[in-house]
Design a protein around this motif. Sequence first.
Motif, PDB file in Angstrom:
ATOM      1  N   ALA A  18       0.825  -1.211   0.000  1.00 43.38           N
ATOM      2  CA  ALA A  18       0.000   0.000   0.000  1.00 43.38           C
ATOM      3  C   ALA A  18       0.853   1.251   0.000  1.00 43.38           C
ATOM      4  O   ALA A  18       0.609   2.190  -0.759  1.00 43.38           O
ATOM      5  N   VAL A  19       1.869   1.293   0.866  1.00 46.84           N
ATOM      6  CA  VAL A  19       2.684   2.507   0.972  1.00 46.84           C
ATOM      7  C   VAL A  19       3.475   2.728  -0.308  1.00 46.84           C
ATOM      8  O   VAL A  19       3.698   3.874  -0.726  1.00 46.84           O
ATOM      9  N   GLU A  20       3.906   1.647  -0.988  1.00 42.97           N
ATOM     10  CA  GLU A  20       4.643   1.797  -2.242  1.00 42.97           C
ATOM     11  C   GLU A  20       3.739   2.405  -3.322  1.00 42.97           C
ATOM     12  O   GLU A  20       4.184   3.264  -4.100  1.00 42.97           O
ATOM     13  N   GLN A  21       2.486   1.972  -3.358  1.00 43.96           N
ATOM     14  CA  GLN A  21       1.544   2.552  -4.317  1.00 43.96           C
ATOM     15  C   GLN A  21       1.348   4.039  -4.052  1.00 43.96           C
ATOM     16  O   GLN A  21       1.288   4.848  -4.979  1.00 43.96           O
ATOM     17  N   VAL A  22       1.244   4.396  -2.771  1.00 41.19           N
ATOM     18  CA  VAL A  22       1.050   5.810  -2.433  1.00 41.19           C
ATOM     19  C   VAL A  22       2.263   6.632  -2.852  1.00 41.19           C
ATOM     20  O   VAL A  22       2.129   7.726  -3.419  1.00 41.19           O
ATOM     21  N   LEU A  23       3.472   6.115  -2.596  1.00 38.72           N
ATOM     22  CA  LEU A  23       4.683   6.846  -2.972  1.00 38.72           C
ATOM     23  C   LEU A  23       4.778   6.990  -4.492  1.00 38.72           C
ATOM     24  O   LEU A  23       5.166   8.053  -4.999  1.00 38.72           O
ATOM     25  N   ALA A  28       4.249  10.873  -9.046  1.00 41.89           N
ATOM     26  CA  ALA A  28       3.629  11.162 -10.338  1.00 41.89           C
ATOM     27  C   ALA A  28       2.761  12.427 -10.265  1.00 41.89           C
ATOM     28  O   ALA A  28       2.198  12.855 -11.262  1.00 41.89           O
ATOM     29  N   THR A  29       2.657  13.011  -9.066  1.00 39.94           N
ATOM     30  CA  THR A  29       1.836  14.207  -8.848  1.00 39.94           C
ATOM     31  C   THR A  29       2.650  15.458  -9.146  1.00 39.94           C
ATOM     32  O   THR A  29       3.806  15.552  -8.728  1.00 39.94           O
ATOM     33  N   PRO A  30       2.108  16.447  -9.842  1.00 40.59           N
ATOM     34  CA  PRO A  30       2.846  17.694 -10.077  1.00 40.59           C
ATOM     35  C   PRO A  30       3.322  18.307  -8.760  1.00 40.59           C
ATOM     36  O   PRO A  30       2.624  18.217  -7.743  1.00 40.59           O
ATOM     37  N   PRO A  31       4.514  18.916  -8.749  1.00 44.11           N
ATOM     38  CA  PRO A  31       5.073  19.445  -7.494  1.00 44.11           C
ATOM     39  C   PRO A  31       4.147  20.406  -6.770  1.00 44.11           C
ATOM     40  O   PRO A  31       4.131  20.452  -5.543  1.00 44.11           O
ATOM     41  N   SER A  32       3.336  21.170  -7.516  1.00 42.88           N
ATOM     42  CA  SER A  32       2.471  22.157  -6.865  1.00 42.88           C
ATOM     43  C   SER A  32       1.411  21.498  -5.984  1.00 42.88           C
ATOM     44  O   SER A  32       0.922  22.120  -5.037  1.00 42.88           O
ATOM     45  N   ALA A  33       1.044  20.244  -6.282  1.00 45.32           N
ATOM     46  CA  ALA A  33       0.023  19.547  -5.496  1.00 45.32           C
ATOM     47  C   ALA A  33       0.620  18.468  -4.604  1.00 45.32           C
ATOM     48  O   ALA A  33      -0.116  17.755  -3.918  1.00 45.32           O
ATOM     49  N   PHE A  34       1.958  18.355  -4.605  1.00 48.59           N
ATOM     50  CA  PHE A  34       2.612  17.241  -3.914  1.00 48.59           C
ATOM     51  C   PHE A  34       2.352  17.281  -2.410  1.00 48.59           C
ATOM     52  O   PHE A  34       1.947  16.279  -1.806  1.00 48.59           O
ATOM     53  N   VAL A  35       2.599  18.423  -1.773  1.00 50.75           N
ATOM     54  CA  VAL A  35       2.557  18.491  -0.304  1.00 50.75           C
ATOM     55  C   VAL A  35       1.149  18.214   0.218  1.00 50.75           C
ATOM     56  O   VAL A  35       0.966  17.433   1.159  1.00 50.75           O
ATOM     57  N   SER A  36       0.128  18.834  -0.384  1.00 47.59           N
ATOM     58  CA  SER A  36      -1.232  18.622   0.108  1.00 47.59           C
ATOM     59  C   SER A  36      -1.659  17.163  -0.049  1.00 47.59           C
ATOM     60  O   SER A  36      -2.269  16.583   0.860  1.00 47.59           O
ATOM     61  N   ARG A  37      -1.298  16.545  -1.194  1.00 46.29           N
ATOM     62  CA  ARG A  37      -1.670  15.141  -1.384  1.00 46.29           C
ATOM     63  C   ARG A  37      -0.888  14.243  -0.434  1.00 46.29           C
ATOM     64  O   ARG A  37      -1.427  13.269   0.104  1.00 46.29           O
ATOM     65  N   ARG A  38       0.381  14.572  -0.197  1.00 48.07           N
ATOM     66  CA  ARG A  38       1.180  13.785   0.748  1.00 48.07           C
ATOM     67  C   ARG A  38       0.541  13.806   2.139  1.00 48.07           C
ATOM     68  O   ARG A  38       0.435  12.771   2.804  1.00 48.07           O
ATOM     69  N   GLU A  39       0.112  14.989   2.593  1.00 50.67           N
ATOM     70  CA  GLU A  39      -0.485  15.092   3.923  1.00 50.67           C
ATOM     71  C   GLU A  39      -1.805  14.324   3.985  1.00 50.67           C
ATOM     72  O   GLU A  39      -2.114  13.702   5.002  1.00 50.67           O
ATOM     73  N   GLU A  40      -2.582  14.352   2.906  1.00 53.29           N
ATOM     74  CA  GLU A  40      -3.834  13.591   2.880  1.00 53.29           C
ATOM     75  C   GLU A  40      -3.555  12.093   3.012  1.00 53.29           C
ATOM     76  O   GLU A  40      -4.210  11.394   3.794  1.00 53.29           O
ATOM     77  N   ARG A  41      -2.583  11.605   2.223  1.00 52.91           N
ATOM     78  CA  ARG A  41      -2.282  10.166   2.254  1.00 52.91           C
ATOM     79  C   ARG A  41      -1.674   9.759   3.604  1.00 52.91           C
ATOM     80  O   ARG A  41      -1.975   8.684   4.130  1.00 52.91           O
ATOM     81  N   ALA A  42      -0.815  10.595   4.174  1.00 56.36           N
ATOM     82  CA  ALA A  42      -0.222  10.279   5.477  1.00 56.36           C
ATOM     83  C   ALA A  42      -1.296  10.246   6.554  1.00 56.36           C
ATOM     84  O   ALA A  42      -1.303   9.361   7.423  1.00 56.36           O
ATOM     85  N   ALA A  43      -2.232  11.205   6.515  1.00 52.49           N
ATOM     86  CA  ALA A  43      -3.307  11.234   7.504  1.00 52.49           C
ATOM     87  C   ALA A  43      -4.204   9.997   7.365  1.00 52.49           C
ATOM     88  O   ALA A  43      -4.643   9.415   8.370  1.00 52.49           O
ATOM     89  N   ALA A  44      -4.471   9.581   6.114  1.00 52.43           N
ATOM     90  CA  ALA A  44      -5.319   8.407   5.902  1.00 52.43           C
ATOM     91  C   ALA A  44      -4.647   7.149   6.457  1.00 52.43           C
ATOM     92  O   ALA A  44      -5.297   6.317   7.097  1.00 52.43           O
ATOM     93  N   ALA A  45      -3.331   7.013   6.236  1.00 53.74           N
ATOM     94  CA  ALA A  45      -2.610   5.857   6.771  1.00 53.74           C
ATOM     95  C   ALA A  45      -2.600   5.888   8.294  1.00 53.74           C
ATOM     96  O   ALA A  45      -2.750   4.855   8.961  1.00 53.74           O
ATOM     97  N   ARG A  46      -2.423   7.083   8.861  1.00 53.50           N
ATOM     98  CA  ARG A  46      -2.407   7.207  10.324  1.00 53.50           C
ATOM     99  C   ARG A  46      -3.775   6.852  10.901  1.00 53.50           C
ATOM    100  O   ARG A  46      -3.868   6.154  11.920  1.00 53.50           O
ATOM    101  N   LYS A  51       0.932   3.368  11.261  1.00 54.86           N
ATOM    102  CA  LYS A  51       1.790   4.476  11.674  1.00 54.86           C
ATOM    103  C   LYS A  51       3.106   4.506  10.902  1.00 54.86           C
ATOM    104  O   LYS A  51       3.598   5.572  10.535  1.00 54.86           O
ATOM    105  N   GLU A  52       3.710   3.335  10.654  1.00 55.73           N
ATOM    106  CA  GLU A  52       4.985   3.310   9.933  1.00 55.73           C
ATOM    107  C   GLU A  52       4.796   3.761   8.494  1.00 55.73           C
ATOM    108  O   GLU A  52       5.613   4.508   7.946  1.00 55.73           O
ATOM    109  N   ASP A  53       3.692   3.328   7.860  1.00 53.10           N
ATOM    110  CA  ASP A  53       3.387   3.802   6.505  1.00 53.10           C
ATOM    111  C   ASP A  53       3.192   5.310   6.501  1.00 53.10           C
ATOM    112  O   ASP A  53       3.680   6.020   5.611  1.00 53.10           O
ATOM    113  N   SER A  54       2.472   5.813   7.503  1.00 51.91           N
ATOM    114  CA  SER A  54       2.242   7.256   7.590  1.00 51.91           C
ATOM    115  C   SER A  54       3.565   8.006   7.720  1.00 51.91           C
ATOM    116  O   SER A  54       3.762   9.047   7.092  1.00 51.91           O
ATOM    117  N   ARG A  55       4.482   7.462   8.528  1.00 49.37           N
ATOM    118  CA  ARG A  55       5.796   8.115   8.692  1.00 49.37           C
ATOM    119  C   ARG A  55       6.558   8.135   7.380  1.00 49.37           C
ATOM    120  O   ARG A  55       7.139   9.162   7.004  1.00 49.37           O
TER     121      ARG A  55
END
Length: 317
Positions: A18-23, A28-46, A51-55
Amino acid sequence: MQRKGGRRRDTDGQGPGAVEQVLDELYATPPSAFVSRREERAAAARTAGRKEDSRRIHAARRPTLAAWAANLLTRSRPEETRRFLELGQALREAHRTLDAAGLKELSAQRRRIVAALSRQAAQLAGEAGQRLSPAAQREVESTLRAVLADPDAADRWAAGRLEVALTPPSDFPSGTAAAEPARTEPGPQPRPKSRGTASGTRAKDELAERRRERREELERAEQEAERAARQLRDARAEEADTQESLRRADDELGRVRETVAAAEERLRAAHEDLDRAERVRREAEERGRTAADALAGAEQDARASALRVDRLTRRGR
């Protein structure tokens, strides 16, 4: 393109892949949307208890525009990527075996293919809404040259998760001396160089070495500056995300406070209604007691009157 290590797709989003798919999705996400999508995916894993996937997701760094374009190229053009990696292997092998003829032919291919792939990367980026500046396109070309020269760079590019552009070495690592020129028949031997000529040659060599060292130092400084700039961009983006989250929290708090105030007002009105109802009930009870007393008195008077009538009746007989 099949990733190294044969990553297995995870259909339920909970397995080890799962975490490999998210990474993969993030890079593949444009840099302008990278941070917001990263935080969404990390929060969903948490939230899911991973927790390790979220980290790991939260630790992913936003790629530069050139690095993202290079990632986009290897993900969108798997067949061209495979042939390009094979060309790099052939070039490195030619260097190891000192195959001058093979080097000449492969180097010509390298220049053509690097130029063609860098144009494809710029086109793909444009189709995704991200225009590559000339400087960014040069960084893509630098990355492609590094992929041809360095097997580690080739592996990193093939993984599709570059964070910064790659810089090729000054020459392919071969572990041997440079290729000898083609042998010719012996001719007249050159005359020994004079001492002055030898000194001038050494001075030129030393100057060239100092220039090379300065270039390498400049390249390292530029890479460090790029990393620092990227970290600054990430920090600013995260700070902006935090401010947006704080604004949304303030809005939600305001709405909740309004709801509580309205509920408190309804509760106050309900207490007033209850007080009125209890007062009316007490008054009704008081009237009920007064009526009961009046009824008892009337019944007593009625009984006394009936007895008097009865006595008078008996006397008249």
